[in-house]
Design an enzyme around this catalytic site. Sequence first.
Site, PDB file in Angstrom:
ATOM      1  N   GLU A 150     -64.698 -17.559  45.656  1.00 17.80           N
ATOM      2  CA  GLU A 150     -64.149 -16.995  44.421  1.00 17.80           C
ATOM      3  C   GLU A 150     -64.528 -15.519  44.303  1.00 17.80           C
ATOM      4  O   GLU A 150     -65.673 -15.128  44.580  1.00 17.80           O
ATOM      5  CB  GLU A 150     -64.715 -17.786  43.240  1.00 17.80           C
ATOM      6  CG  GLU A 150     -64.249 -17.374  41.867  1.00 17.80           C
ATOM      7  CD  GLU A 150     -64.813 -18.286  40.774  1.00 17.80           C
ATOM      8  OE1 GLU A 150     -64.446 -18.089  39.603  1.00 17.80           O
ATOM      9  OE2 GLU A 150     -65.618 -19.196  41.095  1.00 17.80           O
ATOM     10  N   LYS A 195     -56.894 -19.020  37.834  1.00 17.75           N
ATOM     11  CA  LYS A 195     -57.834 -20.050  37.382  1.00 17.75           C
ATOM     12  C   LYS A 195     -57.506 -20.502  35.961  1.00 17.75           C
ATOM     13  O   LYS A 195     -57.397 -19.679  35.045  1.00 17.75           O
ATOM     14  CB  LYS A 195     -59.260 -19.503  37.447  1.00 17.75           C
ATOM     15  CG  LYS A 195     -60.362 -20.520  37.197  1.00 17.75           C
ATOM     16  CD  LYS A 195     -61.724 -19.878  37.448  1.00 17.75           C
ATOM     17  CE  LYS A 195     -62.858 -20.898  37.357  1.00 17.75           C
ATOM     18  NZ  LYS A 195     -64.170 -20.261  37.640  1.00 17.75           N
ATOM     19  N   CYS A 199     -62.996 -23.119  41.714  1.00 18.75           N
ATOM     20  CA  CYS A 199     -64.308 -23.504  41.190  1.00 18.75           C
ATOM     21  C   CYS A 199     -64.267 -24.603  40.110  1.00 18.75           C
ATOM     22  O   CYS A 199     -64.010 -25.759  40.402  1.00 18.75           O
ATOM     23  CB  CYS A 199     -65.035 -22.257  40.688  1.00 18.75           C
ATOM     24  SG  CYS A 199     -66.821 -22.457  40.469  1.00 18.75           S
TER      25      CYS A 199
END
Length: 262
Positions: free
Chosen positions: A41, A110, A144
């Site tokens: 990330e 995200k 994540c």
Amino acid sequence: MRTALLQSSGRPGSTVENLKVLDEAAGRAAAAGAGLLVTPEMFLTGYAIGDDIARLAEPADGEAADAIADLTARHGLAIAYGYPERDGDTVYNSVQLISADGARSANYRKTHLFGCFERDHFTPGDTPVVQAELDGLTVGLMICYDVEFPENVRAHALAGTDLLLVPTAQMHPFQFVAESVVPVRAFENQMYVAYVNRVGTEGEFEFVGLSTLAGPDGVARTRAGRAEQLVLADADPAFLAASRENNPYLLDRRPGLYGSLV
């Protein structure tokens, strides 16, 4: 498809230096037969860099994307990299997949931001399933914290994702996600999951490494330690097909019972 996981925090604050790290890793990955390289990330700029996130953010078709397209074409492998994406005045925590011919194949923002740090610096995305076709596999993108929501990964499974790429900045004391949650997600959704982490300390965060490629049998095909490392493993379409036949979770679902979940 041989998949390389670049476990590294690169050089926080320097896009130029991180492109150099990526170039060197891509060369090693290609020499080892990899068709895909996945970074952590926010690899392009660094994660815990405060207001430099907004300063270094680039559009999906910006200069860094062009530079990485050159890398993929030169080394002959696809690259999925984490970066801060600027779209007008808005900044997203994103991952982009560029194919081996230099084409931009997919870009994901995200959707589940973790903690005050991310909510202060990013806007959440609103598209849960982003996919691309790569060497006969349907590749999905996630970042994540997203993978810790079962609904997220199940949505990918129902959409046909074979290999889920998850750049991450997994920090202490949540290493159990890499060790336990990710292999379970792979098993319960019958897919491969590539979970690629940062290492070391940045600001207040201590990243735990432990990058892994987990198979649909819940077994880690490779697992990195706690240092900077390039590890490789194969995502095998034949094994995936056999595993799905033997473990028909998706076929045995009863969606009519799950209405209360939404």
